[in-house]
Design a protein around this motif. Structure first.
Motif, PDB file in Angstrom:
ATOM      1  N   GLY A  91       0.792  -1.229   0.000  1.00  0.00           N
ATOM      2  CA  GLY A  91       0.000   0.000   0.000  1.00  0.00           C
ATOM      3  C   GLY A  91       0.818   1.269   0.000  1.00  0.00           C
ATOM      4  N   ASP A  92       2.122   1.174   0.287  1.00  0.00           N
ATOM      5  CA  ASP A  92       2.978   2.360   0.274  1.00  0.00           C
ATOM      6  C   ASP A  92       3.163   2.882  -1.148  1.00  0.00           C
ATOM      7  N   LYS A  93       3.288   4.190  -1.266  1.00  0.00           N
ATOM      8  CA  LYS A  93       3.637   4.817  -2.543  1.00  0.00           C
ATOM      9  C   LYS A  93       5.158   4.910  -2.632  1.00  0.00           C
ATOM     10  N   VAL A  94       5.696   4.506  -3.772  1.00  0.00           N
ATOM     11  CA  VAL A  94       7.152   4.403  -3.911  1.00  0.00           C
ATOM     12  C   VAL A  94       7.593   4.880  -5.286  1.00  0.00           C
ATOM     13  N   GLY A  95       8.896   5.068  -5.417  1.00  0.00           N
ATOM     14  CA  GLY A  95       9.485   5.430  -6.698  1.00  0.00           C
ATOM     15  C   GLY A  95      10.747   4.629  -6.965  1.00  0.00           C
ATOM     16  N   LEU A 150      12.468   4.107  -3.399  1.00  0.00           N
ATOM     17  CA  LEU A 150      12.398   5.373  -2.672  1.00  0.00           C
ATOM     18  C   LEU A 150      11.024   5.567  -2.053  1.00  0.00           C
ATOM     19  N   ARG A 151      11.028   6.091  -0.834  1.00  0.00           N
ATOM     20  CA  ARG A 151       9.776   6.426  -0.153  1.00  0.00           C
ATOM     21  C   ARG A 151       9.190   7.683  -0.779  1.00  0.00           C
ATOM     22  N   TRP A 152       7.912   7.626  -1.133  1.00  0.00           N
ATOM     23  CA  TRP A 152       7.291   8.768  -1.804  1.00  0.00           C
ATOM     24  C   TRP A 152       6.661   9.700  -0.780  1.00  0.00           C
ATOM     25  N   PRO A 153       7.070  10.972  -0.733  1.00  0.00           N
ATOM     26  CA  PRO A 153       6.479  11.906   0.234  1.00  0.00           C
ATOM     27  C   PRO A 153       4.975  12.047   0.030  1.00  0.00           C
TER      28      PRO A 153
END
Length: 360
Positions: A91-95, A150-153
């Motif tokens: 469910g996390d947004k990532v790059g 990468l963790r997406w802000p």
């Protein structure tokens, strides 16, 4: 016998690929590896189109192996994580940006500079640790080691933020490394495309006084009024170039077409730095006296490491920096490539992958 892209791995994938030097992209069914202990798998939502994609699909750098699925400005949502993943959950947004692997043991890797690792693995068109090739973000899903994810802000838009994963870090990194990130520093930006407009935004956020150099007089309004650059110079106008002589602390040169750098060196103050981030096919002519007489520097810079890229994303979110984009469906991608070649985009195409790429 080498396995086909579709049978290399157990997880079916679907995307667009070029199959020869024409660079024409068309649907491709291939495969991705099963989720390893340290892997993050995610559904691709958006993917920016970088000029490097065009170079690769046409084999203009002489390193392409076909078929090739480009795309290294990739944003998505996590669908599965390995048993040892610590930083992400479903469910996390990532790059994912330009690299998906490195040796993890060299001096560059130890300094969080994976982009300078001699064994770096690019997000597409390279050989991965297991001997299979990498495929990029013009596809329905990705899997990557969590170190390269990468963790997406939370407050950074997904679509207009995607190009920051290449265009953003490629300009942010040299501004930081070469000390051009201080209030009042006078920075030049050559070219007003995908990289150039990002360079202007980051330099302005750092508090720099920004001068844009362009061969196109019509871009003055968008540079000054749209991007809030302080000055605009038509680089073909000798009088305007002379007026800029010895005024700048540093210049970020984003142009990927062949051009002369001697006039740009003249615009630098003593100890000024001309940093190349574009990659023209042909070599530059460089007069020694242009450097010697001002103790000037010509340098180059690639993308940043993972730590710096995360720092850049967080900085962009804090300062409201995104790319100016044109959102397109994936079946428009060949038209977009042709338009990009003619600089007919302000300033970055982004593919709406999730809403337009449908597997058969």
């Amino acid at each position: 016998m080498a396995k086909s892209p579709e049978s290399e791995h157990p997880i079916k994938a679907y995307g667009y690929a070029a199959r020869d030097t024409s660079g024409v992209l068309s649907p491709l069914t291939f495969s991705r590896r099963a989720t390893g202990d340290k892997d993050v798998r995610f559904k691709v939502l958006y993917c920016g189109i970088c000029h490097s994609d065009l170079h690769f699909i046409k084999n203009e750098w002489g390193v392409t192996t076909y078929p090739i699925t480009p795309g290294h400005e990739i944003v998505g949502i996590v669908t599965e994580v390995g048993s040892k993943v610590e930083k992400f959950k479903v469910g996390d947004k990532v790059g994912v940006g330009c690299i998906v692997g490195s040796c993890n043991s060299c001096e560059s890797c130890a300094k969080d500079l994976e982009s300078y690792c001699p064994k770096q693995i690019l997000t597409y068109g390279y050989i991965d640790h297991d001997g299979t090739r990498t495929y990029g973000g013009y596809s329905d899903h990705m899997v990557a080691d969590e170190h390269f994810v990468l963790r997406w802000p939370e407050n950074l838009p997904l679509d207009s933020g995607a190009p920051l994963l290449c265009a953003g870090i490629t300009t942010y990194s040299p501004l930081r490394h070469f000390g051009l990130d201080k209030p009042g520093v006078k920075v030049g930006v050559v070219g007003l495309g995908g990289l150039g407009h990002a360079a202007v935004k980051f330099a302005k956020a750092f508090g720099a006084e920004v001068t844009v150099f362009s061969t196109t007089p019509a871009k003055k309004q968008e540079a000054v009024e749209g991007l809030k650059a302080d000055h605009f110079i038509v680089s073909k106008d000798q009088k305007q170039m002379q007026s800029a002589a010895s005024t700048l602390d540093g210049i970020i040169d984003t142009v990927s077409a062949s051009h002369s750098i001697a006039p740009l060196l003249n615009a630098l103050k003593p100890d000024g730095k001309l940093v190349l981030v574009g990659a023209p096919e042909k070599s530059f002519d460089l007069a020694a006296f242009s450097l010697i007489t001002g103790r000037k520097m010509v340098a180059g810079s690639a993308t940043g490491g993972l730590k710096e890229t995360q720092e850049m994303l967080d900085f962009a979110a804090k300062h409201g920096i995104t790319a100016d984009i044109e959102l397109i469906p994936i079946d428009y991608v060949n038209t977009a490539m042709g338009r990009m070649l003619k600089s007919d985009v302000k300033y970055r195409f982004v593919i709406d992958v999730a809403n337009s790429l449908k597997a058969p």
